[in-house]
Design an enzyme around this catalytic site. Structure first.
Site, PDB file in Angstrom:
ATOM      1  N   GLN A  99      -6.487  18.339   2.658  1.00  0.00           N
ATOM      2  CA  GLN A  99      -5.800  17.046   2.675  1.00  0.00           C
ATOM      3  C   GLN A  99      -5.592  16.458   1.281  1.00  0.00           C
ATOM      4  O   GLN A  99      -6.491  16.471   0.434  1.00  0.00           O
ATOM      5  CB  GLN A  99      -6.583  16.062   3.561  1.00  0.00           C
ATOM      6  CG  GLN A  99      -6.622  16.519   5.013  1.00  0.00           C
ATOM      7  CD  GLN A  99      -7.292  15.566   5.987  1.00  0.00           C
ATOM      8  OE1 GLN A  99      -7.930  16.019   6.922  1.00  0.00           O
ATOM      9  NE2 GLN A  99      -7.144  14.259   5.813  1.00  0.00           N
ATOM     10  N   GLY A 135      -3.924  10.440   1.204  1.00  0.00           N
ATOM     11  CA  GLY A 135      -4.500  10.049   2.492  1.00  0.00           C
ATOM     12  C   GLY A 135      -5.530   8.946   2.316  1.00  0.00           C
ATOM     13  O   GLY A 135      -5.816   8.195   3.238  1.00  0.00           O
ATOM     14  N   ASN A 190       1.848  13.748   4.410  1.00  0.00           N
ATOM     15  CA  ASN A 190       0.926  12.910   5.167  1.00  0.00           C
ATOM     16  C   ASN A 190       1.301  11.443   5.161  1.00  0.00           C
ATOM     17  O   ASN A 190       1.028  10.722   6.118  1.00  0.00           O
ATOM     18  CB  ASN A 190      -0.497  13.067   4.602  1.00  0.00           C
ATOM     19  CG  ASN A 190      -0.548  12.803   3.105  1.00  0.00           C
ATOM     20  OD1 ASN A 190       0.112  13.499   2.328  1.00  0.00           O
ATOM     21  ND2 ASN A 190      -1.312  11.822   2.680  1.00  0.00           N
ATOM     22  N   HIS A 212      -0.428  17.220   3.428  1.00  0.00           N
ATOM     23  CA  HIS A 212      -1.625  17.835   4.015  1.00  0.00           C
ATOM     24  C   HIS A 212      -1.260  19.239   4.502  1.00  0.00           C
ATOM     25  O   HIS A 212      -0.161  19.461   5.041  1.00  0.00           O
ATOM     26  CB  HIS A 212      -2.112  17.044   5.231  1.00  0.00           C
ATOM     27  CG  HIS A 212      -2.814  15.756   4.910  1.00  0.00           C
ATOM     28  ND1 HIS A 212      -3.014  15.279   3.638  1.00  0.00           N
ATOM     29  CD2 HIS A 212      -3.384  14.834   5.747  1.00  0.00           C
ATOM     30  CE1 HIS A 212      -3.671  14.129   3.697  1.00  0.00           C
ATOM     31  NE2 HIS A 212      -3.901  13.836   4.965  1.00  0.00           N
ATOM     32  N   ARG A 223      -3.983 -11.255  -2.857  1.00  0.00           N
ATOM     33  CA  ARG A 223      -3.900 -10.565  -4.161  1.00  0.00           C
ATOM     34  C   ARG A 223      -2.455 -10.246  -4.535  1.00  0.00           C
ATOM     35  O   ARG A 223      -2.101 -10.177  -5.706  1.00  0.00           O
ATOM     36  CB  ARG A 223      -4.679  -9.238  -4.120  1.00  0.00           C
ATOM     37  CG  ARG A 223      -6.170  -9.358  -4.045  1.00  0.00           C
ATOM     38  CD  ARG A 223      -6.819  -7.977  -4.024  1.00  0.00           C
ATOM     39  NE  ARG A 223      -6.555  -7.243  -2.792  1.00  0.00           N
ATOM     40  CZ  ARG A 223      -7.280  -7.317  -1.687  1.00  0.00           C
ATOM     41  NH1 ARG A 223      -8.340  -8.098  -1.648  1.00  0.00           N
ATOM     42  NH2 ARG A 223      -6.969  -6.628  -0.592  1.00  0.00           N
ATOM     43  N   GLY A 240       0.819  -1.212   0.000  1.00  0.00           N
ATOM     44  CA  GLY A 240       0.000   0.000   0.000  1.00  0.00           C
ATOM     45  C   GLY A 240       0.850   1.258   0.000  1.00  0.00           C
ATOM     46  O   GLY A 240       2.085   1.206   0.084  1.00  0.00           O
ATOM     47  N   CYS A 249      -2.873  11.213  10.405  1.00  0.00           N
ATOM     48  CA  CYS A 249      -1.915  12.139   9.789  1.00  0.00           C
ATOM     49  C   CYS A 249      -2.221  13.613  10.110  1.00  0.00           C
ATOM     50  O   CYS A 249      -1.310  14.405  10.391  1.00  0.00           O
ATOM     51  CB  CYS A 249      -1.889  11.943   8.276  1.00  0.00           C
ATOM     52  SG  CYS A 249      -3.511  11.669   7.557  1.00  0.00           S
TER      53      CYS A 249
HETATM   54  P1  NAP Z   1      -3.674   1.298   0.378  1.00  0.00           P
HETATM   55  O1  NAP Z   1      -2.710   2.001  -0.501  1.00  0.00           O
HETATM   56  O2  NAP Z   1      -5.041   1.041  -0.129  1.00  0.00           O
HETATM   57  O3  NAP Z   1      -3.012  -0.127   0.827  1.00  0.00           O
HETATM   58  C1  NAP Z   1      -3.697  -1.068   1.596  1.00  0.00           C
HETATM   59  C2  NAP Z   1      -2.746  -2.175   2.021  1.00  0.00           C
HETATM   60  O4  NAP Z   1      -3.413  -3.086   2.904  1.00  0.00           O
HETATM   61  C3  NAP Z   1      -2.231  -3.004   0.845  1.00  0.00           C
HETATM   62  O5  NAP Z   1      -0.917  -3.430   1.099  1.00  0.00           O
HETATM   63  C4  NAP Z   1      -3.175  -4.209   0.872  1.00  0.00           C
HETATM   64  O6  NAP Z   1      -2.621  -5.365   0.289  1.00  0.00           O
HETATM   65  C5  NAP Z   1      -3.299  -4.400   2.369  1.00  0.00           C
HETATM   66  N1  NAP Z   1      -4.474  -5.211   2.662  1.00  0.00           N
HETATM   67  C6  NAP Z   1      -5.761  -4.925   2.368  1.00  0.00           C
HETATM   68  N2  NAP Z   1      -6.560  -5.952   2.738  1.00  0.00           N
HETATM   69  C7  NAP Z   1      -5.746  -6.900   3.275  1.00  0.00           C
HETATM   70  C8  NAP Z   1      -5.968  -8.188   3.827  1.00  0.00           C
HETATM   71  N3  NAP Z   1      -7.190  -8.730   3.891  1.00  0.00           N
HETATM   72  N4  NAP Z   1      -4.887  -8.874   4.292  1.00  0.00           N
HETATM   73  C9  NAP Z   1      -3.654  -8.350   4.206  1.00  0.00           C
HETATM   74  N5  NAP Z   1      -3.379  -7.144   3.683  1.00  0.00           N
HETATM   75  C10 NAP Z   1      -4.413  -6.420   3.227  1.00  0.00           C
HETATM   76  O7  NAP Z   1      -3.871   2.072   1.735  1.00  0.00           O
HETATM   77  P2  NAP Z   1      -2.813   2.950   2.592  1.00  0.00           P
HETATM   78  O8  NAP Z   1      -2.923   4.384   2.247  1.00  0.00           O
HETATM   79  O9  NAP Z   1      -1.467   2.315   2.540  1.00  0.00           O
HETATM   80  O10 NAP Z   1      -3.466   2.825   4.038  1.00  0.00           O
HETATM   81  C11 NAP Z   1      -3.648   1.594   4.667  1.00  0.00           C
HETATM   82  C12 NAP Z   1      -4.196   1.839   6.073  1.00  0.00           C
HETATM   83  O11 NAP Z   1      -3.240   2.577   6.821  1.00  0.00           O
HETATM   84  C13 NAP Z   1      -5.485   2.670   6.114  1.00  0.00           C
HETATM   85  O12 NAP Z   1      -6.636   1.886   5.972  1.00  0.00           O
HETATM   86  C14 NAP Z   1      -5.394   3.317   7.463  1.00  0.00           C
HETATM   87  O13 NAP Z   1      -5.923   2.457   8.442  1.00  0.00           O
HETATM   88  C15 NAP Z   1      -3.895   3.468   7.669  1.00  0.00           C
HETATM   89  N6  NAP Z   1      -3.480   4.864   7.356  1.00  0.00           N
HETATM   90  C16 NAP Z   1      -3.161   5.657   8.358  1.00  0.00           C
HETATM   91  C17 NAP Z   1      -2.815   6.963   8.119  1.00  0.00           C
HETATM   92  C18 NAP Z   1      -2.540   7.871   9.239  1.00  0.00           C
HETATM   93  O14 NAP Z   1      -3.099   8.935   9.219  1.00  0.00           O
HETATM   94  N7  NAP Z   1      -1.668   7.498  10.164  1.00  0.00           N
HETATM   95  C19 NAP Z   1      -2.752   7.480   6.842  1.00  0.00           C
HETATM   96  C20 NAP Z   1      -3.065   6.657   5.817  1.00  0.00           C
HETATM   97  C21 NAP Z   1      -3.428   5.336   6.090  1.00  0.00           C
HETATM   98  P3  NAP Z   1      -3.023  -5.868  -1.218  1.00  0.00           P
HETATM   99  O15 NAP Z   1      -2.058  -5.143  -2.130  1.00  0.00           O
HETATM  100  O16 NAP Z   1      -2.751  -7.326  -1.165  1.00  0.00           O
HETATM  101  O17 NAP Z   1      -4.439  -5.510  -1.445  1.00  0.00           O
HETATM  102  O1  3JN Z   2      -7.851  10.644   4.487  1.00  0.00           O
HETATM  103  C1  3JN Z   2      -6.780  10.965   4.993  1.00  0.00           C
HETATM  104  O2  3JN Z   2      -6.132  11.944   4.599  1.00  0.00           O
HETATM  105  C2  3JN Z   2      -6.233  10.179   6.120  1.00  0.00           C
HETATM  106  C3  3JN Z   2      -6.935   8.872   6.252  1.00  0.00           C
HETATM  107  C4  3JN Z   2      -6.626   7.988   7.162  1.00  0.00           C
HETATM  108  C5  3JN Z   2      -7.367   6.746   7.277  1.00  0.00           C
HETATM  109  C6  3JN Z   2      -7.979   6.196   6.140  1.00  0.00           C
HETATM  110  C7  3JN Z   2      -8.704   5.014   6.249  1.00  0.00           C
HETATM  111  C8  3JN Z   2      -8.850   4.392   7.451  1.00  0.00           C
HETATM  112  C9  3JN Z   2      -7.485   6.097   8.495  1.00  0.00           C
HETATM  113  C10 3JN Z   2      -6.777   6.651   9.687  1.00  0.00           C
HETATM  114  O3  3JN Z   2      -5.575   6.467   9.772  1.00  0.00           O
HETATM  115  O4  3JN Z   2      -7.395   7.251  10.554  1.00  0.00           O
HETATM  116  C11 3JN Z   2      -8.242   4.937   8.585  1.00  0.00           C
HETATM  117  C12 3JN Z   2      -8.435   4.235   9.873  1.00  0.00           C
HETATM  118  O5  3JN Z   2      -7.576   3.462  10.250  1.00  0.00           O
HETATM  119  O6  3JN Z   2      -9.494   4.448  10.496  1.00  0.00           O
END
Ligand code: NAP
Ligand code: 3JN
Length: 339
Positions: free
Chosen positions: A159, A163, A316, A245, A41, A14, A132
């Site tokens: 944002q 994100g 972010n 952001h 996947r 991701g 973030c």
């Molecule tokens: P993303 O680009 O959509 O990537 C999602 C990742 O999760 C991919 O590696 C995906 O793997 C994996 N995944 C999804 N379903 C899965 C499953 N069933 N088993 C194992 N792996 C799985 O999303 P992202 O932006 O990296 O964000 C991912 C998560 O990080 C968010 O949902 C959120 O909770 C958190 N996040 C936090 C912040 C923050 O503010 N700290 C910011 C952004 C995101 P595949 O390639 O195999 O589908």
């Molecule tokens: O949208 C953004 O700019 C930040 C998004 C963060 C996010 C997206 C999907 C699920 C989160 C998060 O880190 O709060 C989550 C989540 O884990 O709830």
């Protein structure tokens, strides 16, 4: 030989996971064996680390006894299942999702702000990484809160689409191309068209009229700054920027403080780059691909005797997620928690 830490990156394919791998390498974190985990996947896909190809494995088949550190960013429902399993197996989890952030027994850590709470992780072996939008705001507000006490924050965010993950980035690129070629636009990730637009909705609405993203800023800020009296009033807006952001932060303090004294505090604050005079940071030109929280346009709020306003910008995906997690891992290492 110096100590190494066998590390699992969950959600490695991701937007956040890929940045984690990059930052572990960039900062020379002493990774021993690296496990890259995702869903079926992505099984067998290869990603680069230190010049080597590393195969992506299935999370649901992984044995967490093999890793001492788990950097999780595959969404809340995945963390809910696998982070406690990893923790019980002795793997210390740094979780990027919102799932554990507000749990009392789980520390919510920004290394520049509340490193003293890190040790609270021992009960569950889980540390939560804040949202973030919260991270960059508290990095900038912490020295001011320590000096004069912040009573209220009014914040509007701008944002980036990253994100919303890789899907958000692809949606902005696709819609921009479509519109420039007079083709129809499809919105799958964002609630409405994001290209050439601004959307005052990030995540679902709650009963109080705020969105989930906005309420994360309220609750996480109080937990990190350890002050339940801070009033926070956010409006979170998605704009057509790829990375970085921005936030217009207006805040009021208990004791008055001048712009010059606030500037001095921010110039010394860890992780902050204070811009000179009237110069200001922008997401594309300052933040994208960099580590600091940039602050500009610091000024007295002419509508409030103890009010100040500033413009806060940061990457972010890096400081808002992956970098903060790696900094937490560095803190764990420096405090000897990997045994
Ligand atoms: P993303 O680009 O959509 O990537 C999602 C990742 O999760 C991919 O590696 C995906 O793997 C994996 N995944 C999804 N379903 C899965 C499953 N069933 N088993 C194992 N792996 C799985 O999303 P992202 O932006 O990296 O964000 C991912 C998560 O990080 C968010 O949902 C959120 O909770 C958190 N996040 C936090 C912040 C923050 O503010 N700290 C910011 C952004 C995101 P595949 O390639 O195999 O589908
Ligand atoms: O949208 C953004 O700019 C930040 C998004 C963060 C996010 C997206 C999907 C699920 C989160 C998060 O880190 O709060 C989550 C989540 O884990 O709830």
């Amino acid at each position: 030989m110096s100590k190494t830490v066998d590390t699992a990156v969950v959600g490695a394919t991701g937007a956040v996971g890929e940045a984690m791998i990059e930052i572990l390498e960039e900062r020379n974190f002493p990774v021993g064996k690296l496990y890259l985990l995702a869903s079926e996947r992505s099984e067998g896909k290869r990603l680069q680390f230190r010049g080597q190809h590393v195969k992506v494995e299935r999370l649901d088949q992984f044995d967490f006894n093999k890793a001492k550190l788990g950097l999780f960013s595959a969404g809340g429902p995945i963390s809910e299942i696998y982070a406690p399993k990893a923790g019980k197996a002795g793997c210390i989890v740094v979780d990027n999702t919102s799932h554990f952030r507000m749990e009392k027994e789980i520390p919510l850590i920004v290394p520049e702000v509340n490193p003293h709470r890190l040790g609270d992780f021992r009960k569950h072996n889980i540390i939560a990484n804040p949202n973030c939008s919260t991270i960059q705001m508290v990095v900038a507000l912490k020295p001011i809160h320590d000096a004069v006490g912040i009573t209220r924050i009014n914040v509007a965010t701008y944002q980036a689409v990253s994100g919303a993950g890789g899907g958000g980035v692809r949606e902005l690129a696709g819609q921009t191309t479509a519109i420039l070629n007079t083709k129809p636009v499809e919105s799958k990730v964002m609630p409405v068209q994001i290209a050439f637009n601004a959307i005052p909705q990030i995540a679902d609405f709650l009963d109080n009229g705020y969105t989930k993203e906005e309420m994360k800023m309220v609750l996480e800020t109080r937990k990190i700054l350890e002050d339940d009296d801070i009033q926070v009033n956010p409006t979170c807006v998605r704009i057509p920027v790829f990375f970085g952001h921005s936030e217009a932060v207006h805040f009021e303090t208990k004791k008055p403080i001048s712009v010059a004294d606030t500037r001095q505090l921010l110039e010394k604050a860890p992780g902050v780059v204070m811009m000179e005079g009237n110069s200001y940071p922008t997401p594309a030109l300052n933040a994208a691909g960099t580590d600091p929280v940039f602050v500009g346009r610091l000024r007295k709020d002419l509508s409030h005797p103890n009010g100040l306003s500033m413009w806060v910008v940061s990457d972010n995906v890096r400081k808002g997620a992956a970098l903060n997690s790696v900094q937490v891992a560095e803190l764990l290492l420096s405090e000897g928690h990997f045994g």
